[in-house]
Design an enzyme around this catalytic site. Structure first.
Site, short mmCIF file in Angstrom:
data_model
loop_
_atom_site.label_atom_id
_atom_site.label_comp_id
_atom_site.label_asym_id
_atom_site.label_seq_id
_atom_site.Cartn_x
_atom_site.Cartn_y
_atom_site.Cartn_z
N ARG A 188 -16.96 112.96 -25.47
CA ARG A 188 -16.49 111.69 -25.99
C ARG A 188 -15.60 110.93 -25.00
O ARG A 188 -15.13 109.84 -25.33
CB ARG A 188 -15.71 111.90 -27.30
CG ARG A 188 -16.51 112.52 -28.44
CD ARG A 188 -17.59 111.57 -28.96
NE ARG A 188 -18.25 112.10 -30.15
CZ ARG A 188 -19.31 112.90 -30.12
NH1 ARG A 188 -19.84 113.26 -28.95
NH2 ARG A 188 -19.85 113.34 -31.24
N HIS B 6 -28.32 120.50 -29.02
CA HIS B 6 -28.88 119.28 -29.60
C HIS B 6 -27.82 118.51 -30.37
O HIS B 6 -28.10 117.88 -31.39
CB HIS B 6 -30.06 119.63 -30.52
CG HIS B 6 -31.21 118.67 -30.42
ND1 HIS B 6 -32.07 118.65 -29.35
CD2 HIS B 6 -31.63 117.67 -31.24
CE1 HIS B 6 -32.97 117.70 -29.53
NE2 HIS B 6 -32.72 117.09 -30.67
#
Length: 387
Positions: free
Chosen positions: A315, A280
């Site tokens: 990212r 999460h």
């Protein structure tokens, strides 16, 4: 501050700063992860602390990102890339690339058009969007704006009837799969969000469940240690609940939040169509392992052909390449999606996706991979630990 108070003179200047024209991309954004830096100029500090943060001291959040630095991509030459592509197949469905938009709740925190703008970006970039149960707009409104493949993320509700009502609504709206999140029945705020005094605005409501009556018992709403367990169990995944949902769903169900071999094998045996390796984004229990560190282990447990997706910590396109090389069939992008949405709405999310796809393609070219399947057979270099 209310996101719907743009008509108030005292907030006009701030609103214009938070929500720039949708046709403008800042010139200094040249990589997908630049949106993380720039977003600080567009999200109020307390909300930024919530978006940026994980839980507790953010140990797991940082570990998720740092795990990617332990691997490097090995360049390869003399490869024929004349017919290279990024297509993947999951459960007989073809996707043009392996980058999905992860379910992110309450997107109105950063942009007034929230998931509608995200859905438009998904449609423009041929991207599968996973809509959240806790979205600011209804799942039906989101589905009408995606115009492409889309999945629906589902939390167990305290009342079984409410859970199954959400499932049926998603099926009627045309979602192709359900993503059942099983690791977030209780979330612990980050220290940074607590120190910033972040609270959800009074008008920030989850559109999909706005008409549900309160379903937590008084005991579960209190704060003693026994009530924590009671609250957890009211919405937690249980074997019975999962089996029931799998039996009534007419579309594939993926399980999101799997981090252990034992759980992976159990969900596989129950008939889950696939799984998403996820903690999460570090937003549940602080101190659990970085997702990347367990990915190969879980791939070995479920077998090479079982659909296995990944999120938490990505990212860049290089991160996507590494996750696929370590066992993922596809990845989900969460925080970068929110950062891009805050900066330039639908255009920002579409631009972020464009950059990620280009970064992934560049990695594939340098590594001599003509397909996503080639990435799965490539070897990463394990970097030596710093002394």
């Amino acid at each position: 501050m209310s996101l719907d108070s743009e008509n108030q003179a005292g907030n006009m200047q701030l609103d214009q700063k938070i929500y720039p024209p949708l046709n403008h991309i800042p010139a200094d954004i040249v990589r997908a992860n630049d949106y993380e830096r720039v977003a600080a100029n567009f999200i109020p500090p307390d909300r930024l602390a919530y978006v940026d943060g994980g839980s507790g001291h953010n140990v797991t959040l940082r570990a998720n990102v740092d795990a990617f630095t332990k691997y490097s991509i090995l360049p390869r030459s003399l490869k024929d890339l004349s017919e290279a592509h990024t297509q993947i197949q999951l459960l007989s469905q073809t996707y043009s690339h392996p980058i999905f938009l992860a379910p992110v709740a309450h997107q109105k925190l950063v942009h007034p058009r929230a998931e509608i703008a995200t859905a438009e970006a998904a449609a423009a970039t041929d991207t599968c969007m996973v809509a959240s149960t806790l979205s600011s707009f209804s799942l039906e409104d989101i589905a009408r704006n995606t115009h492409s493949q889309s999945w629906f993320q589902l939390y167990f509700q305290a009342k079984e009837a409410d859970t199954h009502a959400l499932l049926q609504r998603a099926i009627r709206a045309g979602y192709q799969a359900i993503v059942l999140t099983i690791d977030a029945s209780i979330q612990v705020p980050s220290d940074s969000a607590l120190k910033a005094n972040f609270t959800f605005p009074d008008d920030m409501q989850a559109a999909n469940i706005i008409h549900q009556s309160s379903s937590l018992t008084p005991a579960a709403a209190s704060t003693n240690h026994k009530s924590i367990f009671l609250r957890y169990m009211q919405t937690a995944a249980t074997k019975e609940r999962v089996q029931k949902l799998l039996s009534v769903s007419t579309i594939p169900v993926f399980i999101k939040g799997v981090m252990s071999d034992e759980d992976a094998l159990l969900y596989q045996s129950l008939g889950a169509a696939g799984m998403i390796v996820s903690n999460h984004g570090g937003r549940t229990l602080d101190g659990v392992p970085a997702c990347l560190t367990v990915l190969s282990q879980l791939r070995n447990a479920v077998g090479k052909d079982y659909p296995l997706l990944f999120d938490s910590g990505i990212r860049s396109g290089a991160d996507i390449f590494k996750a696929i090389a370590l066992g993922a069939d596809a990845v989900l992008i969460g925080r970068l999606q929110v950062y891009a949405l805050s900066v330039a709405g639908a255009l920002g999310v579409a631009h972020m996706m464009k950059l990620l796809k280009e970064e992934l393609a560049l990695c594939m070219a340098i590594a001599g991979c003509a397909s996503i399947e080639d990435i799965k057979h490539s070897k990463l270099h394990r970097n030596t630990e710093r002394q």
